[in-house]
Design an enzyme around this catalytic site. Sequence first.
Site, PDB file in Angstrom:
ATOM      1  N   ARG A  12     111.428  44.230  65.799  1.00  0.00           N
ATOM      2  CA  ARG A  12     110.671  44.492  64.650  1.00  0.00           C
ATOM      3  C   ARG A  12     109.969  45.743  64.674  1.00  0.00           C
ATOM      4  NH1 ARG A  12     105.717  45.549  63.159  1.00  0.00           N
ATOM      5  NH2 ARG A  12     104.878  44.268  64.639  1.00  0.00           N
ATOM      6  N   ASP A  13     108.954  45.796  65.413  1.00  0.00           N
ATOM      7  CA  ASP A  13     107.794  46.856  65.519  1.00  0.00           C
ATOM      8  C   ASP A  13     109.077  48.195  65.748  1.00  0.00           C
ATOM      9  OD1 ASP A  13     105.814  48.525  65.581  1.00  0.00           O
ATOM     10  OD2 ASP A  13     104.407  47.177  66.616  1.00  0.00           O
ATOM     11  N   HIS A 205      98.458  43.679  71.950  1.00  0.00           N
ATOM     12  CA  HIS A 205      99.553  44.295  71.159  1.00  0.00           C
ATOM     13  C   HIS A 205      99.176  46.030  71.342  1.00  0.00           C
ATOM     14  CE1 HIS A 205     102.720  45.007  67.993  1.00  0.00           C
ATOM     15  NE2 HIS A 205     101.984  46.156  67.818  1.00  0.00           N
ATOM     16  N   HIS A 207      99.928  49.993  71.755  1.00  0.00           N
ATOM     17  CA  HIS A 207     100.734  51.462  71.556  1.00  0.00           C
ATOM     18  C   HIS A 207     100.387  52.493  72.685  1.00  0.00           C
ATOM     19  CE1 HIS A 207     103.327  50.229  67.847  1.00  0.00           C
ATOM     20  NE2 HIS A 207     102.056  49.210  67.715  1.00  0.00           N
ATOM     21  N   CYS A 238     104.131  51.779  63.346  1.00  0.00           N
ATOM     22  CA  CYS A 238     103.801  51.310  61.839  1.00  0.00           C
ATOM     23  C   CYS A 238     104.076  52.532  60.804  1.00  0.00           C
ATOM     24  CB  CYS A 238     102.501  50.643  61.879  1.00  0.00           C
ATOM     25  SG  CYS A 238     102.124  50.085  60.072  1.00  0.00           S
ATOM     26  N   ASN A 247     105.394  51.322  71.443  1.00  0.00           N
ATOM     27  CA  ASN A 247     104.752  50.483  71.639  1.00  0.00           C
ATOM     28  C   ASN A 247     104.552  50.653  73.387  1.00  0.00           C
ATOM     29  OD1 ASN A 247     105.643  49.214  68.951  1.00  0.00           O
ATOM     30  ND2 ASN A 247     104.239  47.594  69.847  1.00  0.00           N
TER      31      ASN A 247
HETATM   32  P1  HMG Z   1     103.418  44.747  46.543  1.00  0.00           P
HETATM   33  O1  HMG Z   1     104.100  45.883  46.090  1.00  0.00           O
HETATM   34  O2  HMG Z   1     101.744  44.715  46.380  1.00  0.00           O
HETATM   35  O3  HMG Z   1     103.706  43.381  46.031  1.00  0.00           O
HETATM   36  O4  HMG Z   1     103.606  44.854  48.124  1.00  0.00           O
HETATM   37  P2  HMG Z   1     103.830  42.683  44.993  1.00  0.00           P
HETATM   38  O5  HMG Z   1     103.253  41.409  45.143  1.00  0.00           O
HETATM   39  O6  HMG Z   1     102.950  43.565  43.496  1.00  0.00           O
HETATM   40  O7  HMG Z   1     105.305  42.524  44.683  1.00  0.00           O
HETATM   41  C1  HMG Z   1     105.936  43.761  44.352  1.00  0.00           C
HETATM   42  C2  HMG Z   1     107.498  43.369  44.420  1.00  0.00           C
HETATM   43  O8  HMG Z   1     107.601  43.136  46.001  1.00  0.00           O
HETATM   44  C3  HMG Z   1     107.704  42.071  43.654  1.00  0.00           C
HETATM   45  O9  HMG Z   1     109.273  42.159  43.485  1.00  0.00           O
HETATM   46  C4  HMG Z   1     107.797  41.037  44.804  1.00  0.00           C
HETATM   47  O10 HMG Z   1     108.596  39.847  44.631  1.00  0.00           O
HETATM   48  C5  HMG Z   1     108.129  41.699  46.012  1.00  0.00           C
HETATM   49  P3  HMG Z   1     109.712  42.819  42.256  1.00  0.00           P
HETATM   50  O11 HMG Z   1     108.996  41.830  41.160  1.00  0.00           O
HETATM   51  O12 HMG Z   1     109.240  44.056  41.947  1.00  0.00           O
HETATM   52  O13 HMG Z   1     111.232  42.637  42.147  1.00  0.00           O
HETATM   53  N1  HMG Z   1     107.720  41.136  47.292  1.00  0.00           N
HETATM   54  C6  HMG Z   1     108.348  40.929  48.380  1.00  0.00           C
HETATM   55  N2  HMG Z   1     109.781  40.794  48.573  1.00  0.00           N
HETATM   56  C7  HMG Z   1     110.082  40.573  49.969  1.00  0.00           C
HETATM   57  N3  HMG Z   1     109.314  39.894  50.635  1.00  0.00           N
HETATM   58  C8  HMG Z   1     108.121  39.673  50.495  1.00  0.00           C
HETATM   59  C9  HMG Z   1     107.540  40.214  49.278  1.00  0.00           C
HETATM   60  N4  HMG Z   1     106.216  40.222  48.551  1.00  0.00           N
HETATM   61  C10 HMG Z   1     106.234  40.746  47.472  1.00  0.00           C
HETATM   62  N5  HMG Z   1     107.250  39.353  51.354  1.00  0.00           N
HETATM   63  C11 HMG Z   1     103.860  43.983  50.488  1.00  0.00           C
HETATM   64  C12 HMG Z   1     103.127  44.145  49.116  1.00  0.00           C
HETATM   65  C13 HMG Z   1     103.203  43.288  51.386  1.00  0.00           C
HETATM   66  C14 HMG Z   1     105.184  42.873  50.081  1.00  0.00           C
HETATM   67  C15 HMG Z   1     104.234  45.122  50.822  1.00  0.00           C
HETATM   68  O14 HMG Z   1     103.117  45.981  50.872  1.00  0.00           O
HETATM   69  C16 HMG Z   1     105.152  45.438  52.036  1.00  0.00           C
HETATM   70  O15 HMG Z   1     106.284  44.489  52.250  1.00  0.00           O
HETATM   71  N6  HMG Z   1     104.635  46.004  53.184  1.00  0.00           N
HETATM   72  C17 HMG Z   1     105.178  46.117  54.190  1.00  0.00           C
HETATM   73  C18 HMG Z   1     104.345  46.000  55.453  1.00  0.00           C
HETATM   74  C19 HMG Z   1     104.830  46.116  56.796  1.00  0.00           C
HETATM   75  O16 HMG Z   1     105.981  45.766  56.915  1.00  0.00           O
HETATM   76  N7  HMG Z   1     104.302  47.235  57.552  1.00  0.00           N
HETATM   77  C20 HMG Z   1     104.481  47.089  58.999  1.00  0.00           C
HETATM   78  C21 HMG Z   1     104.607  46.129  59.778  1.00  0.00           C
HETATM   79  S1  HMG Z   1     102.867  45.916  60.267  1.00  0.00           S
HETATM   80  C22 HMG Z   1     102.587  46.672  62.096  1.00  0.00           C
HETATM   81  O17 HMG Z   1     103.424  47.230  62.051  1.00  0.00           O
HETATM   82  C23 HMG Z   1     101.291  46.643  62.901  1.00  0.00           C
HETATM   83  C24 HMG Z   1     101.600  45.531  64.004  1.00  0.00           C
HETATM   84  O18 HMG Z   1     102.680  46.073  64.856  1.00  0.00           O
HETATM   85  C25 HMG Z   1     100.528  45.355  64.739  1.00  0.00           C
HETATM   86  C26 HMG Z   1      99.675  46.638  65.237  1.00  0.00           C
HETATM   87  O19 HMG Z   1     100.500  47.527  65.818  1.00  0.00           O
HETATM   88  O20 HMG Z   1      98.690  46.789  64.923  1.00  0.00           O
HETATM   89  C27 HMG Z   1     101.902  44.004  63.431  1.00  0.00           C
HETATM   90 MG    MG Z   2     102.635  47.380  66.243  1.00  0.00          MG
END
Ligand code: HMG
Ligand code: MG
Length: 305
Positions: A12-13, A205, A207, A238, A247
């Site tokens: 994933r990450d 977690h 990095h 991210c 990481n």
């Molecule tokens: P948005 O555009 O604000 O969502 O995105 P919305 O609610 O307005 O919906 C827009 C469209 O997205 C709609 O579809 C929804 O149905 C769809 P449309 O009507 O346009 O066809 N939608 C989704 N589709 C699939 N799966 C979903 C979903 N939710 C809504 N779950 C949203 C908000 C959160 C979806 C978007 O901003 C997003 O997907 N962001 C990705 C975040 C991400 O993956 N970040 C990386 C991971 S976090 C990380 O790496 C940190 C970590 O490792 C810890 C660390 O290191 O600190 C964990």
């Molecule tokens: Mg991370």
Amino acid sequence: MSRVHITDVAPRDGLQNQRLPVDTATKLALIGRLVAAGVASVEVTSFVSPKAVPQMADAGDLLQQVQARWPALRCSVLVPNLKGLERAHAAGAREVAVVLSATEEMNRRNINMGLEQAAGVCEDTLRAAQQLGLRTRAYVAVAFECPFEGLVPLTTVATLAQRMAQAGAGEIVIADTIGAAAPGMVTERLGVLSREIAVEKLAVHFHDTRGLGTANAWAALEVGIRRFDASVGGIGGCPFAPGAAGNLATEDLVQLAERSGFQTGISLSGLLEAIDLAQTALQQTLGGRCIGWLRRQQARAATPA
Ligand code: HMG
Ligand code: MG
């Protein structure tokens, strides 16, 4: 001997921010090598918007195949909201992780919500997941420093971690998203958090942006933390956090833990097989700080006496 539990977050990450697309078969092969190396817990994928993170578009298909092939493997998946939970549940998820950042701007960039809205969505998602009988984790991201807002107050991190605990999160993962932590900060922050939340529920977690990943892991071990995320080969970052490098590498953490008297159940030579596969898939040279030594060990083992 004390056990250190490692969740490998490479699928994933590690893969979410890669330039080259990685197909489902390659992800399965990578997870297969992690399992063969003895990894017992993997963050398989994320159920996020495929527009935001195209590399995770195959989440449902991948999760189903992984759980069918390795039924004993602990598999968690990241879900940013209730829609993500719904998709994950439909694919048979048994454990989900929500992601709450400790600053306003990081939440906006990552999941398009302000801090208060994000905290509420995470609480709702955690509660809904428990009603479905799923295990849960909650990330508190940018728990040390935020790329947009700088140093993050410990009181904010503690309040958010408490909220996630009260919403029933089985594990609270304190995350150094951009690799800005140092051992002194880890000792201070995890020390405070572990007085408020049972240490068995806390995970970290890291990095490894500034080369302090293993030093930070050691500080966490000394506080009593036994649950760690890490990523084989050190891949990760991210896409919405500028400056987020890879990481903490699983091989570095295994080396640190095993040489300090902890058990991980993970074989370093097995991890090398996973690194080799990831290198080919991503067309990059990969590996944590100990990779040179590991490769020399491998070469020595392959040379007839
Ligand atoms: P948005 O555009 O604000 O969502 O995105 P919305 O609610 O307005 O919906 C827009 C469209 O997205 C709609 O579809 C929804 O149905 C769809 P449309 O009507 O346009 O066809 N939608 C989704 N589709 C699939 N799966 C979903 C979903 N939710 C809504 N779950 C949203 C908000 C959160 C979806 C978007 O901003 C997003 O997907 N962001 C990705 C975040 C991400 O993956 N970040 C990386 C991971 S976090 C990380 O790496 C940190 C970590 O490792 C810890 C660390 O290191 O600190 C964990
Ligand atoms: Mg991370």
